[in-house]
Design a protein around this motif. Structure first.
Motif, PDB file in Angstrom:
ATOM      1  N   ILE A 275       0.844  -1.195   0.000  1.00  0.00           N
ATOM      2  CA  ILE A 275       0.000   0.000   0.000  1.00  0.00           C
ATOM      3  C   ILE A 275       0.878   1.244   0.000  1.00  0.00           C
ATOM      4  O   ILE A 275       1.964   1.251   0.598  1.00  0.00           O
ATOM      5  CB  ILE A 275      -0.968   0.020   1.215  1.00  0.00           C
ATOM      6  N   SER A 276       0.426   2.267  -0.667  1.00  0.00           N
ATOM      7  CA  SER A 276       1.067   3.578  -0.705  1.00  0.00           C
ATOM      8  C   SER A 276      -0.004   4.565  -1.134  1.00  0.00           C
ATOM      9  O   SER A 276      -1.113   4.170  -1.517  1.00  0.00           O
ATOM     10  CB  SER A 276       2.232   3.592  -1.702  1.00  0.00           C
ATOM     11  N   THR A 277       0.306   5.849  -1.104  1.00  0.00           N
ATOM     12  CA  THR A 277      -0.656   6.841  -1.588  1.00  0.00           C
ATOM     13  C   THR A 277      -1.004   6.585  -3.049  1.00  0.00           C
ATOM     14  O   THR A 277      -2.169   6.667  -3.450  1.00  0.00           O
ATOM     15  CB  THR A 277      -0.097   8.256  -1.395  1.00  0.00           C
ATOM     16  N   ALA A 278      -0.001   6.252  -3.856  1.00  0.00           N
ATOM     17  CA  ALA A 278      -0.269   5.951  -5.271  1.00  0.00           C
ATOM     18  C   ALA A 278      -1.187   4.738  -5.406  1.00  0.00           C
ATOM     19  O   ALA A 278      -2.098   4.716  -6.252  1.00  0.00           O
ATOM     20  CB  ALA A 278       1.039   5.714  -6.013  1.00  0.00           C
ATOM     21  N   THR A 296       1.423  -3.795   4.988  1.00  0.00           N
ATOM     22  CA  THR A 296       1.980  -3.117   6.145  1.00  0.00           C
ATOM     23  C   THR A 296       2.311  -1.695   5.692  1.00  0.00           C
ATOM     24  O   THR A 296       2.223  -1.382   4.507  1.00  0.00           O
ATOM     25  CB  THR A 296       3.271  -3.810   6.616  1.00  0.00           C
ATOM     26  N   ASP A 297       2.715  -0.846   6.629  1.00  0.00           N
ATOM     27  CA  ASP A 297       3.215   0.481   6.277  1.00  0.00           C
ATOM     28  C   ASP A 297       4.721   0.354   6.068  1.00  0.00           C
ATOM     29  O   ASP A 297       5.457   0.091   7.023  1.00  0.00           O
ATOM     30  CB  ASP A 297       2.911   1.473   7.399  1.00  0.00           C
ATOM     31  N   PRO A 298       5.220   0.510   4.841  1.00  0.00           N
ATOM     32  CA  PRO A 298       6.658   0.328   4.603  1.00  0.00           C
ATOM     33  C   PRO A 298       7.525   1.245   5.456  1.00  0.00           C
ATOM     34  O   PRO A 298       8.625   0.855   5.851  1.00  0.00           O
ATOM     35  CB  PRO A 298       6.810   0.652   3.111  1.00  0.00           C
ATOM     36  N   ALA A 352      -3.355   0.269  13.526  1.00  0.00           N
ATOM     37  CA  ALA A 352      -2.568  -0.963  13.630  1.00  0.00           C
ATOM     38  C   ALA A 352      -1.364  -0.957  12.699  1.00  0.00           C
ATOM     39  O   ALA A 352      -0.413  -1.721  12.900  1.00  0.00           O
ATOM     40  CB  ALA A 352      -3.455  -2.167  13.312  1.00  0.00           C
ATOM     41  N   LEU A 353      -1.383  -0.095  11.683  1.00  0.00           N
ATOM     42  CA  LEU A 353      -0.233  -0.003  10.780  1.00  0.00           C
ATOM     43  C   LEU A 353       1.006   0.544  11.482  1.00  0.00           C
ATOM     44  O   LEU A 353       2.130   0.307  11.049  1.00  0.00           O
ATOM     45  CB  LEU A 353      -0.575   0.897   9.585  1.00  0.00           C
TER      46      LEU A 353
END
Length: 369
Positions: A275-278, A296-298, A352-353
């Motif tokens: 996941i990312s903004t893009a 997850t949040d990288p 949770a991220l």
């Protein structure tokens, strides 16, 4: 005695499963990259142990990045946590060249660092250098390389890829049912994608799916190069109703191919990873076929791996430790219902991220995103 915060949650045997989941050949110093979110760093509650009781501890990250903003976000989180710890971080990036990564690992060892993060790459080219570093007393933390067999003393970290795949494939099964024609876009030989592949094959059998094609490639332009391959596969297999592409650059390539296959628009659902903004923009666009992703949040992962290295260097986790970081399921319906436009919105909706308390201790400044 120090009081680690959820330290045991990441250690082998207690692996975290708490949630249902630069230039080529060169180096750079640790300046933080622009992020699409505010970042906070809480002051530590206790004095740092050696070697972090003095500033300027030298650490390197030797990475083998591919295309896409996942890698940029991961490095951003790594840099921010290093900065909070007062670490002097050098960055080596082989950008898809395995031989270069092995050479850069030797360069990092010779540079006088006391800790090294090795991110992505292949065991055959990395194990000699990893073992050499450990023999010289350098702490080594691996991210997403299956290196335990040939370098058992390295600390291993990774996302919970099996959980990530299961979350998405459960959603895919609920959406399309059993006995359906499906496509698969992946690249084998890369540790996290191999782990997701195992789960995919289990779900294909369990749901009696008919896999009509398997394609994909991993390059510095994965999305672009994969799009042409998926386009050909879709033209040859127009009965496909869903595609699993478990890396967001592969997912983007699949979306691009579907844009070119006008006769299949609205007929094929896509299930991905990361996941990312893009990615959020692609998932929420009108008519988007990207239905769900496991992620997850990288940024948070990059910071957690740096904390893991710090704990190892301070002697608070032992050699051979294994840490896993939990993913979550993110659906298109969820993003739209919450009006989520970017990673700032997503972090607010899914706290949770933020895994700042995983692989941490009371002397480590908590970096949150």
């Amino acid at each position: 005695m120090r009081n680690p915060k959820k330290l045991a949650a990441g250690i082998a045997g207690l692996s975290v499963l708490l949630l249902a989941g630069c230039s080529q050949g060169g180096t750079e110093t640790a300046s933080t990259t622009p992020a699409d979110q505010p970042v906070t760093s809480a002051a530590p509650a206790a004095a740092a142990p050696a070697p972090f009781d003095q500033p300027g501890v030298k650490v390197a990250i030797v990475q083998n990045s591919g295309g896409g903003d996942y890698f940029q976000q991961y490095l951003n989180g790594t840099k921010l946590q290093a900065e909070a710890l007062g670490i002097d971080l050098s960055v080596y990036d082989a950008q898809g060249d395995n031989a270069t990564q092995a050479t850069q690992l030797d360069q990092a060892i010779a540079s006088g660092v006391t800790g090294i993060i090795v991110r992505h790459g292949f065991p055959d080219t990395l194990c000699p250098g990893v073992n050499k570093a450990i023999e010289q007393g350098i702490s080594v933390v691996i991210y997403d390389v299956e290196i335990q067999a040939c370098a058992p003393d390295a600390v291993q970290t990774q996302q919970s890829d099996a959980v990530m795949a299961s979350l998405v494939l459960d959603q895919m099964a609920a959406d399309i049912g059993t006995g359906q024609d499906v496509g698969y876009v992946n690249v084998l030989g890369i540790a996290p994608l191999d782990r997701r592949d195992v789960v995919w094959n289990e779900y294909v059998e369990k749901n009696d799916w008919n896999q009509l094609f398997f394609t994909g490639t991993y390059t510095n332009s994965t999305a672009t190069d994969t799009a042409a391959m998926v386009n050909n596969a879709l033209r040859a297999n127009p009965d496909v109703i869903a595609v699993y592409a478990p890396y967001d650059e592969l997912t983007k390539g699949t979306l691009s191919a579907l844009e070119q296959s006008t006769e299949l628009k609205g007929k094929v659902k896509v299930y991905g990873a990361d996941i990312s903004t893009a990615d959020i923009e692609l998932m929420t666009a009108d008519g988007s076929p990207w239905m769900a992703t496991g992620a997850t949040d990288p940024n948070a992962i990059g910071a957690a791996v740096m904390r893991t290295l710090a704990l190892n260097m301070a002697g608070e986790i032992t050699k051979g430790t294994k840490a896993e970081f939990p993913p979550i399921l993110i659906t298109q319906d969820f993003l739209r219902s919450k009006n989520i436009k970017n990673m700032v919105d997503l972090r607010a909706a899914e706290p949770a991220l933020n895994i700042a308390d995983i692989m941490s201790a009371d002397w480590i400044p908590a970096v949150t995103f």
